[in-house]
Design a protein around this motif. Structure first.
Motif, mmCIF file in Angstrom:
data_model
loop_
_atom_site.group_PDB
_atom_site.id
_atom_site.type_symbol
_atom_site.label_atom_id
_atom_site.label_comp_id
_atom_site.label_asym_id
_atom_site.label_seq_id
_atom_site.Cartn_x
_atom_site.Cartn_y
_atom_site.Cartn_z
ATOM 1 N N VAL A 40 11.078 24.433 1.943
ATOM 2 C CA VAL A 40 11.529 25.828 1.989
ATOM 3 C C VAL A 40 10.604 26.710 1.152
ATOM 4 O O VAL A 40 10.158 27.782 1.579
ATOM 5 C CB VAL A 40 12.983 25.944 1.496
ATOM 6 N N VAL A 41 10.309 26.247 -0.049
ATOM 7 C CA VAL A 41 9.449 27.024 -0.957
ATOM 8 C C VAL A 41 8.042 27.155 -0.384
ATOM 9 O O VAL A 41 7.451 28.246 -0.381
ATOM 10 C CB VAL A 41 9.414 26.359 -2.348
ATOM 11 N N ALA A 42 7.485 26.045 0.107
ATOM 12 C CA ALA A 42 6.129 26.097 0.672
ATOM 13 C C ALA A 42 6.079 26.975 1.914
ATOM 14 O O ALA A 42 5.066 27.637 2.173
ATOM 15 C CB ALA A 42 5.648 24.683 0.997
ATOM 16 N N GLY A 43 7.165 26.991 2.698
ATOM 17 C CA GLY A 43 7.194 27.828 3.897
ATOM 18 C C GLY A 43 7.050 29.297 3.576
ATOM 19 O O GLY A 43 6.363 30.041 4.294
ATOM 20 N N ILE A 44 7.687 29.738 2.492
ATOM 21 C CA ILE A 44 7.549 31.146 2.080
ATOM 22 C C ILE A 44 6.109 31.432 1.700
ATOM 23 O O ILE A 44 5.553 32.490 2.011
ATOM 24 C CB ILE A 44 8.507 31.449 0.920
ATOM 25 N N GLY A 45 5.477 30.457 1.017
ATOM 26 C CA GLY A 45 4.065 30.628 0.684
ATOM 27 C C GLY A 45 3.192 30.701 1.916
ATOM 28 O O GLY A 45 2.228 31.475 1.970
ATOM 29 N N GLN A 61 2.137 21.949 4.892
ATOM 30 C CA GLN A 61 3.323 22.797 4.816
ATOM 31 C C GLN A 61 2.943 24.275 4.844
ATOM 32 O O GLN A 61 3.556 25.078 5.552
ATOM 33 C CB GLN A 61 4.107 22.473 3.540
ATOM 34 N N LEU A 62 1.935 24.640 4.064
ATOM 35 C CA LEU A 62 1.483 26.035 4.041
ATOM 36 C C LEU A 62 0.941 26.456 5.405
ATOM 37 O O LEU A 62 1.238 27.553 5.892
ATOM 38 C CB LEU A 62 0.410 26.226 2.970
ATOM 39 N N LEU A 63 0.156 25.584 6.034
ATOM 40 C CA LEU A 63 -0.451 25.921 7.317
ATOM 41 C C LEU A 63 0.608 26.042 8.407
ATOM 42 O O LEU A 63 0.561 26.958 9.241
ATOM 43 C CB LEU A 63 -1.484 24.859 7.691
ATOM 44 N N ALA A 64 1.584 25.134 8.399
ATOM 45 C CA ALA A 64 2.669 25.217 9.379
ATOM 46 C C ALA A 64 3.472 26.493 9.188
ATOM 47 O O ALA A 64 3.859 27.158 10.159
ATOM 48 C CB ALA A 64 3.577 23.987 9.258
ATOM 49 N N GLY A 65 3.730 26.845 7.921
ATOM 50 C CA GLY A 65 4.454 28.081 7.650
ATOM 51 C C GLY A 65 3.701 29.310 8.111
ATOM 52 O O GLY A 65 4.286 30.229 8.703
ATOM 53 N N ALA A 66 2.392 29.326 7.870
ATOM 54 C CA ALA A 66 1.572 30.469 8.286
ATOM 55 C C ALA A 66 1.568 30.610 9.808
ATOM 56 O O ALA A 66 1.694 31.719 10.354
ATOM 57 C CB ALA A 66 0.150 30.309 7.763
ATOM 58 N N PHE A 67 1.433 29.489 10.519
ATOM 59 C CA PHE A 67 1.389 29.527 11.991
ATOM 60 C C PHE A 67 2.728 29.992 12.567
ATOM 61 O O PHE A 67 2.770 30.882 13.432
ATOM 62 C CB PHE A 67 1.044 28.135 12.530
ATOM 63 N N LEU A 82 11.732 33.190 8.323
ATOM 64 C CA LEU A 82 12.642 32.093 8.661
ATOM 65 C C LEU A 82 11.920 31.015 9.461
ATOM 66 O O LEU A 82 12.095 29.805 9.215
ATOM 67 C CB LEU A 82 13.838 32.632 9.451
ATOM 68 N N ALA A 83 11.087 31.429 10.406
ATOM 69 C CA ALA A 83 10.329 30.463 11.201
ATOM 70 C C ALA A 83 9.341 29.695 10.323
ATOM 71 O O ALA A 83 9.129 28.490 10.512
ATOM 72 C CB ALA A 83 9.584 31.177 12.324
ATOM 73 N N ALA A 84 8.731 30.386 9.360
ATOM 74 C CA ALA A 84 7.809 29.721 8.438
ATOM 75 C C ALA A 84 8.530 28.646 7.636
ATOM 76 O O ALA A 84 8.009 27.541 7.432
ATOM 77 C CB ALA A 84 7.168 30.742 7.502
ATOM 78 N N VAL A 85 9.724 28.967 7.181
ATOM 79 C CA VAL A 85 10.517 28.001 6.414
ATOM 80 C C VAL A 85 10.869 26.799 7.289
ATOM 81 O O VAL A 85 10.755 25.642 6.861
ATOM 82 C CB VAL A 85 11.790 28.673 5.857
ATOM 83 N N VAL A 86 11.293 27.067 8.524
ATOM 84 C CA VAL A 86 11.661 25.975 9.431
ATOM 85 C C VAL A 86 10.456 25.076 9.712
ATOM 86 O O VAL A 86 10.556 23.838 9.677
ATOM 87 C CB VAL A 86 12.233 26.540 10.748
#
Length: 430
Positions: A326-331, A165-171, A188-192
């Motif tokens: 959602v939370v992990a995406g922000i991270g 989740q963190l890696l997908a959000g960062a990318f 927003l893209a990180a969250v998605v």
């Protein structure tokens, strides 16, 4: 008609009742105490370690703190060995270690190690406020990741996929942020991106009843492979267009940010840094002070009983996993929009697993996970600082320091943690 009264006396406990003893914490305390004795006390460099509280740019000036390595080494060792001895006494009596023992022991070990390392360095002084503030910065994605895990596991779903989740959000944050030049679009893209990973986890674990641990591991590998592929084929070809995202600027609150130590931590952060403090409070309040939180905890502890009172168990679990995404995406966005100006292959470097350890270390409580993540963030930042200062500790050891602390904390110091009773168990309505 007379009624006979039967006197009930409490039954005596059987004489041969076994007393359950746990020796993990006492042995860990003893081993670390002996390490402190040999390394920090007997191995003291007999020098002074200087800690700068302010750097001269703040309105408030505080004198430097100077500590002798020999005194601190012996004092810390005495405290640690005393706690180890007391832990053995409690374990022998079948009692659990007192709650104060772990934080006091950890503080004594960290202070002793820090003073010894700084005193042994080529440059025996460090900016203490910067060290602590940097620890909070590095701990921010860990805190978001651990909150994601708390939201999932309190509802009964094991979230091994925090790393993915963190890696997908960062990318996604780096890619969309670079293409649009918008920080909001990047977040927003990180969250998605993170939510998509969460939804795959939720569908396979909740609907198709696939083993949750296996799904999480597969998702981590899948996300690592996909992001590495697109990094090599898209981002590397045109980094200016696809891997140069904007960065959040620091919001400096006048005067408050100049308070020594606490100012840079709480009042000199980016908007995602401030959002982290808000997220910890909101998740804690929602889980323990609202009807929704009561339902989530009921589903995680006893889903069948929750179902009998009308709670839709699997639906609640599904949306909790999505919310965790959602939370992990922000991270994940924090990696590429704050700490780094670009995305790199597997840049999370296992921090999702450290976040998982933090939620276990914090006993599935958002506040506990917050402080556990701070401990790991501190060791991570300390490894960077001590390498720069030129300490006698080998650089390879400094690189493994955060992970070694994770192992000791979860396997030894935390003892037996009681997870939600139904975590990892799929629920099938009869």
């Amino acid at each position: 008609m007379s009624h006979a009264t039967i006197a009930r006396t409490p039954e005596a406990a059987p004489a041969n009742t076994a007393v359950i003893r746990s020796w993990a914490a006492p042995i860990t305390y003893l081993v670390l105490g002996l390490v402190a004795l040999v390394g920090f006390a007997l191995g003291s460099p007999h020098a002074d370690a200087r800690f700068r509280i302010t750097d001269g740019s703040q309105r408030i000036s505080v004198p430097d703190l100077v500590l002798g390595t020999t005194f601190v080494g012996w004092a810390g060792t005495v405290v640690m060995l005393g706690i180890a001895a007391y832990a053995f006494v409690l374990a022998r009596a079948g009692r659990k270690p007192a709650r104060w023992m772990m934080p006091v022991f950890a503080a004594a070990f960290v202070i002793s190690f820090l003073v010894w390392a700084i005193g042994s360095a080529d440059t025996p002084n460090v900016y203490l406020s910067g060290l602590i503030a940097g620890s909070f910065t590095l701990a921010t994605p860990l805190i978001f990741g651990s909150l994601s895990g708390v939201l999932c596991e309190r509802a009964g779903v094991v979230n091994i996929a925090i790393e993915g989740q963190l890696l997908a959000g960062a990318f996604c944050a780096a890619l969309v942020g670079s293409m649009t030049g918008s920080l909001f679009a990047g977040v927003l893209a990180a969250v998605v991106g993170s939510v998509l990973v969460s939804m795959v986890l939720a569908v396979f674990a909740i609907k198709y009843l696939v083993n949750q641990v296996i799904v999480g591991v597969v998702l981590n590998v899948l996300v690592a492979g996909l992001t590495s592929f697109f990094f090599s084929t898209v981002m590397v070809e045109d980094p200016e267009k696809y891997n140069s995202p904007p960065a959040f600027s620091v919001i400096h609150i006048p005067f408050l940010a100049d308070i020594p130590i606490f100012g840079p931590i709480f009042f000199n952060q980016t908007i995602l840094g401030y959002a982290m403090y808000l997220a910890v409070f909101v998740v804690w309040y929602a889980l323990f002070k609202t009807r929704w939180g009561l339902r989530v905890r009921a589903v995680g502890e006893h889903p069948k009983a929750a179902d009998t009172v009308g709670i839709k168990v699997n639906s609640l679990r599904f949306w909790n996993v999505v919310l965790a995404g959602v939370v992990a995406g922000i991270g994940g966005a924090f990696f590429t929009l704050v700490t780094s100006s670009s995305f790199n292959k597997e840049m999370t470097a296992g921090q999702g697993f450290i976040a998982l350890a933090a939620l276990i270390f914090g006993r599935w409580n958002p506040i506990g996970a917050f402080f556990a993540a701070l401990l790991f963030g501190f060791t991570l930042n300390l490894s960077y600082v001590l390498t720069i200062l030129g300490t006698p500790v080998p650089s390879q050891f400094m690189q493994m320091l955060p992970y070694a602390v994770t192992i000791f904390a979860v396997a030894g110091l935390v003892g037996k943690s009681k997870a939600p009773a139904a975590v990892g168990e799929p629920y099938v309505k009869e």
